[in-house]
Scaffold this motif. Structure first.
Motif, PDB file in Angstrom:
ATOM      1  N   TYR A  20       5.262  10.037  -9.229  1.00  0.00           N
ATOM      2  CA  TYR A  20       3.905  10.531  -9.019  1.00  0.00           C
ATOM      3  C   TYR A  20       3.923  12.052  -9.094  1.00  0.00           C
ATOM      4  O   TYR A  20       4.757  12.690  -8.459  1.00  0.00           O
ATOM      5  CB  TYR A  20       3.377  10.108  -7.645  1.00  0.00           C
ATOM      6  N   ASN A  21       3.034  12.633  -9.858  1.00  0.00           N
ATOM      7  CA  ASN A  21       2.852  14.091  -9.944  1.00  0.00           C
ATOM      8  C   ASN A  21       4.157  14.828 -10.244  1.00  0.00           C
ATOM      9  O   ASN A  21       4.445  15.875  -9.657  1.00  0.00           O
ATOM     10  CB  ASN A  21       2.270  14.658  -8.639  1.00  0.00           C
ATOM     11  N   ILE A  26      10.159   7.400  -8.278  1.00  0.00           N
ATOM     12  CA  ILE A  26       9.974   6.352  -7.270  1.00  0.00           C
ATOM     13  C   ILE A  26      10.650   5.077  -7.759  1.00  0.00           C
ATOM     14  O   ILE A  26      11.310   4.375  -7.019  1.00  0.00           O
ATOM     15  CB  ILE A  26       8.467   6.080  -7.051  1.00  0.00           C
ATOM     16  N   PRO A  45      12.482  -2.438   1.916  1.00  0.00           N
ATOM     17  CA  PRO A  45      11.870  -1.738   3.045  1.00  0.00           C
ATOM     18  C   PRO A  45      10.613  -0.980   2.622  1.00  0.00           C
ATOM     19  O   PRO A  45      10.361  -0.801   1.433  1.00  0.00           O
ATOM     20  CB  PRO A  45      12.966  -0.770   3.495  1.00  0.00           C
ATOM     21  N   SER A  46       9.855  -0.541   3.592  1.00  0.00           N
ATOM     22  CA  SER A  46       8.620   0.188   3.321  1.00  0.00           C
ATOM     23  C   SER A  46       8.908   1.444   2.497  1.00  0.00           C
ATOM     24  O   SER A  46       9.868   2.160   2.770  1.00  0.00           O
ATOM     25  CB  SER A  46       7.964   0.568   4.651  1.00  0.00           C
ATOM     26  N   GLY A  47       8.110   1.668   1.472  1.00  0.00           N
ATOM     27  CA  GLY A  47       8.257   2.879   0.668  1.00  0.00           C
ATOM     28  C   GLY A  47       9.281   2.779  -0.438  1.00  0.00           C
ATOM     29  O   GLY A  47       9.542   3.761  -1.125  1.00  0.00           O
ATOM     30  N   CYS A  48       9.842   1.597  -0.667  1.00  0.00           N
ATOM     31  CA  CYS A  48      10.890   1.497  -1.689  1.00  0.00           C
ATOM     32  C   CYS A  48      10.310   1.371  -3.094  1.00  0.00           C
ATOM     33  O   CYS A  48      11.035   1.429  -4.072  1.00  0.00           O
ATOM     34  CB  CYS A  48      11.819   0.335  -1.395  1.00  0.00           C
ATOM     35  N   GLY A  49       8.991   1.182  -3.196  1.00  0.00           N
ATOM     36  CA  GLY A  49       8.373   1.144  -4.522  1.00  0.00           C
ATOM     37  C   GLY A  49       7.885  -0.233  -4.952  1.00  0.00           C
ATOM     38  O   GLY A  49       7.566  -0.437  -6.122  1.00  0.00           O
ATOM     39  N   LYS A  50       7.796  -1.156  -4.023  1.00  0.00           N
ATOM     40  CA  LYS A  50       7.361  -2.517  -4.372  1.00  0.00           C
ATOM     41  C   LYS A  50       5.944  -2.523  -4.938  1.00  0.00           C
ATOM     42  O   LYS A  50       5.696  -3.060  -6.014  1.00  0.00           O
ATOM     43  CB  LYS A  50       7.399  -3.424  -3.122  1.00  0.00           C
ATOM     44  N   SER A  51       5.032  -1.904  -4.186  1.00  0.00           N
ATOM     45  CA  SER A  51       3.639  -1.899  -4.654  1.00  0.00           C
ATOM     46  C   SER A  51       3.517  -1.143  -5.963  1.00  0.00           C
ATOM     47  O   SER A  51       2.777  -1.546  -6.859  1.00  0.00           O
ATOM     48  CB  SER A  51       2.733  -1.243  -3.612  1.00  0.00           C
ATOM     49  N   THR A  52       4.242  -0.044  -6.074  1.00  0.00           N
ATOM     50  CA  THR A  52       4.201   0.750  -7.300  1.00  0.00           C
ATOM     51  C   THR A  52       4.594  -0.108  -8.497  1.00  0.00           C
ATOM     52  O   THR A  52       3.927  -0.103  -9.531  1.00  0.00           O
ATOM     53  CB  THR A  52       5.148   1.953  -7.172  1.00  0.00           C
ATOM     54  N   GLU A 167       1.776  -8.239  -0.694  1.00  0.00           N
ATOM     55  CA  GLU A 167       1.778  -8.556   0.743  1.00  0.00           C
ATOM     56  C   GLU A 167       0.491  -9.240   1.177  1.00  0.00           C
ATOM     57  O   GLU A 167      -0.198  -8.762   2.084  1.00  0.00           O
ATOM     58  CB  GLU A 167       1.980  -7.279   1.569  1.00  0.00           C
ATOM     59  N   HIS A 200       7.580  -7.433   2.597  1.00  0.00           N
ATOM     60  CA  HIS A 200       8.769  -6.915   3.260  1.00  0.00           C
ATOM     61  C   HIS A 200       9.236  -7.880   4.339  1.00  0.00           C
ATOM     62  O   HIS A 200      10.119  -7.586   5.113  1.00  0.00           O
ATOM     63  CB  HIS A 200       8.568  -5.491   3.803  1.00  0.00           C
TER      64      HIS A 200
HETATM   65  N1  ATP Z   1      -0.701   7.604  -5.402  1.00  0.00           N
HETATM   66  C1  ATP Z   1       0.472   8.100  -4.960  1.00  0.00           C
HETATM   67  N2  ATP Z   1       0.728   9.425  -5.062  1.00  0.00           N
HETATM   68  C2  ATP Z   1       1.903   9.931  -4.640  1.00  0.00           C
HETATM   69  N3  ATP Z   1       2.904   9.204  -4.094  1.00  0.00           N
HETATM   70  C3  ATP Z   1       2.711   7.878  -3.964  1.00  0.00           C
HETATM   71  C4  ATP Z   1       1.481   7.259  -4.386  1.00  0.00           C
HETATM   72  N4  ATP Z   1       1.568   5.937  -4.118  1.00  0.00           N
HETATM   73  C5  ATP Z   1       2.788   5.738  -3.557  1.00  0.00           C
HETATM   74  N5  ATP Z   1       3.481   6.906  -3.470  1.00  0.00           N
HETATM   75  C6  ATP Z   1       4.847   7.056  -2.934  1.00  0.00           C
HETATM   76  O1  ATP Z   1       5.694   6.205  -3.654  1.00  0.00           O
HETATM   77  C7  ATP Z   1       6.637   5.576  -2.805  1.00  0.00           C
HETATM   78  C8  ATP Z   1       6.581   4.081  -2.980  1.00  0.00           C
HETATM   79  O2  ATP Z   1       5.324   3.617  -2.543  1.00  0.00           O
HETATM   80  P1  ATP Z   1       4.947   2.097  -2.582  1.00  0.00           P
HETATM   81  O3  ATP Z   1       3.540   1.992  -2.151  1.00  0.00           O
HETATM   82  O4  ATP Z   1       5.283   1.528  -3.894  1.00  0.00           O
HETATM   83  O5  ATP Z   1       5.893   1.500  -1.461  1.00  0.00           O
HETATM   84  P2  ATP Z   1       6.026   0.011  -0.938  1.00  0.00           P
HETATM   85  O6  ATP Z   1       7.396  -0.441  -1.261  1.00  0.00           O
HETATM   86  O7  ATP Z   1       4.909  -0.824  -1.455  1.00  0.00           O
HETATM   87  O8  ATP Z   1       5.896   0.196   0.627  1.00  0.00           O
HETATM   88  P3  ATP Z   1       5.129  -0.691   1.710  1.00  0.00           P
HETATM   89  O9  ATP Z   1       6.022  -1.844   2.056  1.00  0.00           O
HETATM   90  O10 ATP Z   1       4.986   0.242   2.862  1.00  0.00           O
HETATM   91  O11 ATP Z   1       3.829  -1.112   1.126  1.00  0.00           O
HETATM   92  C9  ATP Z   1       6.331   6.067  -1.394  1.00  0.00           C
HETATM   93  O12 ATP Z   1       7.246   7.062  -1.072  1.00  0.00           O
HETATM   94  C10 ATP Z   1       4.941   6.612  -1.500  1.00  0.00           C
HETATM   95  O13 ATP Z   1       4.786   7.694  -0.618  1.00  0.00           O
END
Ligand code: ATP
Ligand code: MG
Lengths: 360, 292
Positions: A20-21, A26, A45-52, A167, A200
Motif C-alpha cells: 500500500y502506498n 504486505i 494472525p491479524s495483519g498478515c495480509g489475509k484480507s488483502t 471472516e 484467524h
Molecule cells: N488500505 C490500506 N492502506 C494501507 N495499509 C493497509 C490497507 N489495508 C490494509 N493495510 C495493511 O496491510 C496489512 C495487512 O492487512 P490485512 O487487512 O490484509 O490483514 P488481515 O490478515 O486481514 O488481518 P485481520 O485478521 O486483522 O483482518 C496490515 O498491516 C494493514 O495495516
C-alpha cells in the motif's frame, strides 16, 4: 483423465506482490493454486495480509506485480463485477435501504437476468437458507445470524465461479458460529463452488477446509490438509499457530544428538546439525503414566481446568509454561505431578531457520 | 438511560425557561403581533386603528401582484434548491472519490458559506453590472442579451444563480460527510454486484444519502424562501417590473416602504401557514421514505 481434470487448478495466483502506498510489501511474492470445487481456508494472525489477498482476488485491490488467473484467464484488469466471484464480508455489508428480497436480487438485476428467473432463484435460495419469512424485512430488522444468512444468500444466488469469505462468522456468538460453520460446509458439499475462506480461527480452518494455507506476514508458511497441518507442521510458526491449547515449545542445546530437557538428557532420534533446537510437544502427547522410552519430568501445577471429558493442566517447569491435556481425573488441589514425554512424539525445529527437522 | 427525577415540579421548567423565553420573545410574540396587525387597518401615521376582519387578506389575495410574486417564489425556490443540491452533491461525490488533496477542496468549497447573503448580493452586483461587470459582458458576448436592469428573465436567472452559488458550500459539506458515512464494505459489495458507475450511484449511494438529502431539501427551501432577502435587496430590489420579488421581499416592501402594515402582516400570516403546511407535508410523507 478424470482425475486429471479434477486436479485442474481453477484459481491460480502467480508471484503476486502487493504493498500500500509504496510502503513495505504486505504480500511478498505469493503463489497459490486452488482446485475446482475445493474449499481452501487461509489462516494467519491479524495483519498478515489475509484480507488483502482475498480483496485482490475479488478485484477490490490492485496488484503491484504478478498475475491472478481464473479458469486460465488472467483477470488482473477485469473489474470485480466481471470476475464471476461473490464475496461474503465480515460485517455482512448488506444494502441497508433494501429489503432482503432486493438485497438478494440486486446483483442479478444488474446482470439483466429475466425477472421470472430471479424470482425462482430468490425462492430457492431463501428456502435453502431458511429466510423465506424475512424477505420483506430490512437488514436493520434482522438478527446477526439472519443477516449472516442473507449475506450468504446474496453470494450464492449469483451462482459465482468462486466464493470468497472474509471472516464471515466472527461477529456471531459461539453457538451460532458453530452452527453456521456446519451449514457452510454442508452448503459447499451441495453446491461444490470453489471457495476461498479467510479466518484467524483455527477451529474454523480445521473443520471447514479441504486444504489450509497458513499465512505469516505475507508469506505462505505451509499449505496442506488439516491433518497435515496439524500432524506435520513444517515450521515453528505453524506448530505454534495451529492447535488449542497450543503446542509446548522449549529451546534446548544439542550435543551429539543429545538434547537437554530441564536437566534430563535425551538421545534424539533425528540427526541434528545445529547445536540448538526448538522442541515442540502437543499437550495431548504428554503422558501421566510411565511408558517405554520416555523421560520423566516433574511439573508444578498452577491451575487445573476441567472441560468435562478432559482436563487441562496449566503448569510450569523452571518458569517455562507447560500445558498438559489429559482424559484422566485430576485432583484440583494437586501441587505437582510427574509427566512422561517421548522422543518420537516430539517435533524438532532448527533454531536457525525454524524449519522442521524431519524424522529419518 | 437513567432518568433524572426532580422533587419539585417547577425545576425542570426553570431549566428550559431560557429557551422558552427566547422562543416567546423572538418567534411567538412577533407572530401574534403579525396576526393582530393582519386584522386591523391603520392610517399612515398610526394614529387611528380599526378592526377590519379579513379585509387585509381579501386585498392581498385579490391582488394580481401577489400571485406573480407567489409564482416567482415557487419557481425561484424550486430552481435554487435543485441547482444548489445538485451541484453540492456532484462536487461532494467528486471530492469523495479523490484520494489526494481532498482537504484542500473541502476547505476551498467551504468558503462561500462564510459570506452573508447581502455580501453575496453586493459581489454579484459588481460581477453582473453593466458598466464594468465581467460576467455581464461575458454573457452578452455569448449572444444572450443579458440585462438584469430591464429584462426580467435576466434578473431572475441572475438571482437563481447567486442564490444557488451561496448555498452550494453548505450542501457540499453535508453531502460529503454523508458520503463518508456510507460503510466501505457496502460500497465494495456494490462494486461486485454492479458494474456501471452511474447505476451504482443511483441505486446505492443516492438512496443511502436520503436522510442527508431530506434534511438539506428542507433547509434549502427555507433558505430560498427567507434568507435570499438580503441578496435581493442588494441586487434587483424586486425590479424590473416587480418580477424578482419573493413573497418575503414583497412583505418587506409593502410593509416598510409602502407603510401598509395590515396588508403585509396578512401576507406574512399566509406565508407562515404555507411554510407550515409544506413542512408538515415533508415530514409526514417524505420522512417515512428516507429512513431505513
Ligand atoms: N488500505 C490500506 N492502506 C494501507 N495499509 C493497509 C490497507 N489495508 C490494509 N493495510 C495493511 O496491510 C496489512 C495487512 O492487512 P490485512 O487487512 O490484509 O490483514 P488481515 O490478515 O486481514 O488481518 P485481520 O485478521 O486483522 O483482518 C496490515 O498491516 C494493514 O495495516
Ligand atoms: Mg482481515
Amino acid at each position: 483423465m478424470e482425475i486429471n481434470r479434477k486436479k485442474m487448478s481453477y484459481l491460480n495466483i502467480k508471484n503476486v506482490i502487493k504493498n500500500y502506498n509504496n510502503e513495505d510489501n504486505i504480500i511478498k511474492n505469493l503463489s497459490l493454486k486452488v482446485e475446482k470445487g475445493e474449499f481452501l481456508v487461509i489462516v494467519g494472525p491479524s495483519g498478515c495480509g489475509k484480507s488483502t489477498l482475498l480483496r485482490m482476488i475479488a478485484g477490490l485491490e490492485d496488484i503491484n506485480s504478478g498475475e491472478i488467473e481464473i479458469n486460465g484467464k488472467i483477470i488482473n484488469n477485469v473489474p470485480p463485477a466481471d470476475r464471476n466471484i461473490a464475496m461474503v464480508f465480515q460485517n455482512y455489508a448488506l444494502y441497508p435501504h433494501m429489503n432482503v428480497e432486493k438485497n438478494l436480487s440486486y446483483g442479478l438485476k444488474n446482470r439483466k437476468i429475466p425477472k421470472a428467473e430471479i424470482a425462482t432463484r430468490v425462492k430457492d435460495i431463501s428456502k435453502l437458507l431458511q429466510i423465506e419469512d424475512l424477505l420483506k424485512r430490512k437488514p436493520s430488522e434482522l438478527s446477526g445470524g439472519q443477516r449472516q444468512r442473507v449475506a450468504m444468500g446474496r453470494a450464492i444466488i449469483r451462482e459465482p465461479k468462486i466464493f470468497l469469505f472474509d471472516e464471515p462468522l466472527s461477529n456471531l456468538d459461539a453457538k451460532l458460529r458453530t452452527q453456521m460453520r456446519i451449514e457452510i460446509r454442508k452448503l459447499h458439499d451441495k453446491l461444490k463452488i470453489t471457495s476461498v475462506y479467510v479466518t484467524h480461527d483455527q477451529i474454523e480452518a480445521m473443520t471447514l477446509a479441504d486444504r489450509i494455507v497458513v499465512l505469516n506476514s505475507g508469506i505462505i508458511e505451509q499449505v496442506g490438509t488439516p491433518d497435515e497441518i496439524y500432524h506435520e507442521p513444517q515450521s515453528l510458526f505453524v506448530s505454534k499457530f495451529m492447535g488449542t491449547p497450543p503446542m509446548n515449545i522449549f529451546k534446548s542445546k544439542v550435543y551429539d544428538n543429545v538434547a537437554n530437557l530441564f536437566g534430563k538428557e535425551m538421545k534424539l532420534d533425528r540427526n541434528i546439525n545445529d547445536n540448538e533446537v526448538y522442541i515442540g510437544i502437543r499437550p495431548e502427547d504428554i503422558y501421566l503414566e510411565p511408558i517405554e522410552n520416555s523421560i520423566k519430568i516433574e511439573i508444578n501445577i498452577d491451575m487445573v481446568e476441567k472441560l468435562g471429558s478432559e482436563s487441562l493442566i496449566y503448569a510450569n517447569i523452571d518458569n517455562h509454561n507447560f500445558i498438559v491435556k489429559t482424559n484422566e481425573k485430576i485432583n484440583k488441589s494437586l501441587k505437582s505431578l510427574y509427566v512422561y514425554i517421548k522422543n518420537e512424539k516430539m517435533y524438532l525445529f532448527s533454531a536457525k531457520d525454524e524449519k522442521l527437522i524431519k524424522k529419518q | 438511560m437513567k432518568k433524572v427525577q426532580f422533587n419539585n415540579k417547577f425545576i425542570p421548567y426553570l431549566f428550559v425557561s431560557p429557551q422558552i423565553i427566547i422562543i416567546l420573545v423572538f418567534f411567538i410574540w412577533p407572530s401574534i403581533m403579525a396576526i393582530y396587525y393582519s386584522f386591523v387597518m391603520q392610517d399612515a401615521f398610526g394614529v387611528s386603528t380599526q378592526f377590519v376582519w379579513f379585509q387585509n387578506y381579501k386585498d392581498a389575495l385579490l391582488n394580481s401582484d401577489y400571485y406573480s410574486s407567489f409564482g416567482f417564489t415557487l419557481i425561484f425556490s424550486t430552481l435554487v434548491t435543485f441547482f444548489s443540491l445538485g451541484t453540492g452533491l456532484f462536487l461532494a461525490h467528486k471530492t469523495n472519490s479523490m484520494i489526494k488533496s481532498r482537504g484542500i477542496y473541502r476547505t476551498l468549497l467551504m468558503w462561500p458559506y462564510a459570506l452573508a447573503p447581502a455580501v453575496v448580493g453586493l459581489m454579484a452586483s459588481f460581477f453582473f453590472n453593466q458598466s464594468h461587470g465581467d460576467v455581464y459582458h461575458f454573457l452578452n458576448q455569448l449572444g444572450w442579451k443579458f440585462d438584469p436592469t430591464s429584462d426580467p428573465f435576466s434578473a431572475q436567472a441572475m438571482l437563481v444563480f447567486i442564490a444557488s452559488w451561496k448555498q452550494v458550500s453548505v450542501n457540499f459539506i453535508f453531502f460529503l460527510s454523508g458520503l463518508q458515512g456510507i460503510p466501505k464494505s457496502v460500497l465494495e459489495a456494490s462494486f461486485i454486484d454492479c458494474k456501471s458507475n452511474s447505476k451504482r450511484f443511483w441505486t446505492i449511494i443516492f438512496p443511502l444519502l436520503a436522510p442527508t438529502t431530506f434534511f438539506l431539501f428542507i433547509t434549502n427551501i427555507t433558505y430560498s424562501f427567507f434568507d435570499t432577502f438580503g441578496m435581493i435587496d442588494t441586487t434587483t430590489r424586486g425590479t424590473p417590473m416587480g418580477e424578482t420579488k419573493t413573497l418575503a421581499y414583497k412583505i418587506y416592501q409593502d410593509g416598510f416602504l409602502g407603510a401598509d402594515i395590515g396588508g403585509s402582516s396578512a401576507q406574512s400570516v399566509i406565508l407562515m401557514l404555507f411554510v407550515l403546511i409544506i413542512t408538515i407535508f415533508q415530514f409526514k410523507y417524505l420522512e417515512k421514505k428516507v429512513h431505513y
